[in-house]
Design a protein around this motif. Sequence first.
Motif, mmCIF file in Angstrom:
data_model
loop_
_atom_site.group_PDB
_atom_site.id
_atom_site.type_symbol
_atom_site.label_atom_id
_atom_site.label_comp_id
_atom_site.label_asym_id
_atom_site.label_seq_id
_atom_site.Cartn_x
_atom_site.Cartn_y
_atom_site.Cartn_z
ATOM 1 N N ILE A 130 168.710 -1.726 111.685
ATOM 2 C CA ILE A 130 167.977 -1.958 110.441
ATOM 3 C C ILE A 130 167.221 -0.691 110.028
ATOM 4 C CG2 ILE A 130 167.770 -4.415 110.933
ATOM 5 C CD1 ILE A 130 164.822 -3.951 111.565
ATOM 6 N N THR A 131 166.842 0.135 110.983
ATOM 7 C CA THR A 131 166.172 1.393 110.632
ATOM 8 C C THR A 131 167.124 2.326 109.906
ATOM 9 O OG1 THR A 131 164.643 1.215 112.498
ATOM 10 C CG2 THR A 131 164.971 3.405 111.547
ATOM 11 N N THR A 133 169.880 1.543 108.307
ATOM 12 C CA THR A 133 170.244 0.975 107.004
ATOM 13 C C THR A 133 169.073 1.046 106.034
ATOM 14 O OG1 THR A 133 171.768 -0.537 108.105
ATOM 15 C CG2 THR A 133 171.131 -1.069 105.852
ATOM 16 N N GLY A 134 167.880 0.659 106.501
ATOM 17 C CA GLY A 134 166.733 0.611 105.614
ATOM 18 C C GLY A 134 166.292 1.991 105.149
ATOM 19 N N GLU A 137 168.927 3.375 102.643
ATOM 20 C CA GLU A 137 168.848 2.712 101.338
ATOM 21 C C GLU A 137 167.572 3.114 100.597
ATOM 22 O OE1 GLU A 137 170.340 0.262 98.333
ATOM 23 O OE2 GLU A 137 171.272 0.976 100.179
ATOM 24 N N SER A 138 166.451 3.235 101.329
ATOM 25 C CA SER A 138 165.196 3.643 100.686
ATOM 26 C C SER A 138 165.308 5.043 100.099
ATOM 27 C CB SER A 138 164.047 3.596 101.697
ATOM 28 O OG SER A 138 163.843 2.278 102.169
ATOM 29 N N LEU A 181 161.196 -1.529 99.998
ATOM 30 C CA LEU A 181 162.100 -1.694 101.140
ATOM 31 C C LEU A 181 161.539 -0.997 102.375
ATOM 32 C CD1 LEU A 181 164.786 -2.672 102.287
ATOM 33 C CD2 LEU A 181 165.843 -0.567 101.434
ATOM 34 N N LEU A 185 160.544 -2.755 105.823
ATOM 35 C CA LEU A 185 161.092 -2.284 107.092
ATOM 36 C C LEU A 185 159.966 -2.011 108.099
ATOM 37 C CD1 LEU A 185 163.394 -1.188 108.862
ATOM 38 C CD2 LEU A 185 163.104 1.019 107.702
#
Length: 432
Positions: A130-131, A133-134, A137-138, A181, A185
């Motif tokens: 998730i890190t 991806t997040g 995306e951010s 986001l 996160l």
Amino acid sequence: MRHLIRPLTTAARPFTSPHTYRRWAYLVIGGALLTPFATAALVLATLVTGTGTAQNPPGPAGWLLALALTLAALAATARIPGVATAQHQLARALLRGPLDRLPDTPPTPGARAALWLCLHTLTGMAVCLITMTGLTESALLAVAPLVGDPYTVSQGPFTLLGHGPLTPAQRLAGPLLGLALLAALTAAVALTGHLLSLPAPRLLGPSPARLLADAQARARTLAERNRLARELHDSLGHALSVVTLQAATAARLLDSDPEFARQALTHIADQARTATADLDHALGILREDTPAPTAPPPDLTDLDHLAATADHTGTPLHLTLNGDPRTVPALLSRETYRIAQQALTNALTHAPGHPLDLTLHITPRHLRLNARNPLPRRTPLTRRRTGGRGITGMQERAHLLGGTLTAGPDPGADPPHWTLDLTLNWKDTDTP
């Protein structure tokens, strides 16, 4: 105003607290540790199931086998000497939380250490995914107003802004969405780190048996220290009180009665040697490499010597002895002598020159010690203003021996007296 600021401060705490970012690093380390194990297990699982190609990707059975192999490898790794200790130290340095309130005792390799390693690495891998991806995306959302085509920035489409060309409204909203986001996160990682810290004391801390053993060891150490403190307080305190009074008397009579002054100096030397022997005895208990003292500690058979010492200070001690002190068990005899010695020390300190009546009554299973001395009408100038541990130490000795001790002024006496009364019982005369 304050009721509005407090919720905002509470909401911002995960973003400003260093715990959040230390725990984030701890979780990322867990994901990095899992990577080689998971890769090797997935390769073995594809070889066993005959999958892993573009035409035949791994199915549920392949993924379950890879997971089982990964967990087995982690459990085996946790049993390697030093791994549990390293996990413990790393968690105390980065994860912290409730683990900091436990003793710094690493767990022994076993099921708890294995379970923690699996929990740390699997949770860390999820946080790593998730890190990545997040954060990606951010970053893409943040630069959305600056690029003409999202495909020039990333190899994939913007997930939150759709798959088509960006509208002007989407470009303006991109940085705000990216910031939201990133905040989500960070909050998710802070919550994950907090939840992971909760079972850490149970899995990484010492076992209940180890905690009980450590508590018992600390209790024994504390009891030994208290016993030595009482020994030093009673023996050295008594010796110093006697030396102080005898030195003051010798200085006052050095010219008028040199013979008495010479005797006082001789007794000062005797008391100094006795205090040195008591100190060596106490230090010998503290230091394991010191040979055991050859001279036994004083007991009730030495009361005559104690009375003679008191007489040389100008405070006469009237000793009344009923029974044979040699029939008293050794431990009780030594402790009762220390109580009598402390009673004399208190009399020398607070009522110098006044006689002390010491009565000891001994039966085959019982003894009673009574100390009584008149209180001075006026507080002497030489009275010490510090200390106050003598009566407490005597009461502790009596309590540990199963006896009772009372001490205080006798309100019915005229003139007023200070009275100490000790009662001890034992089952038989063969007690060591």
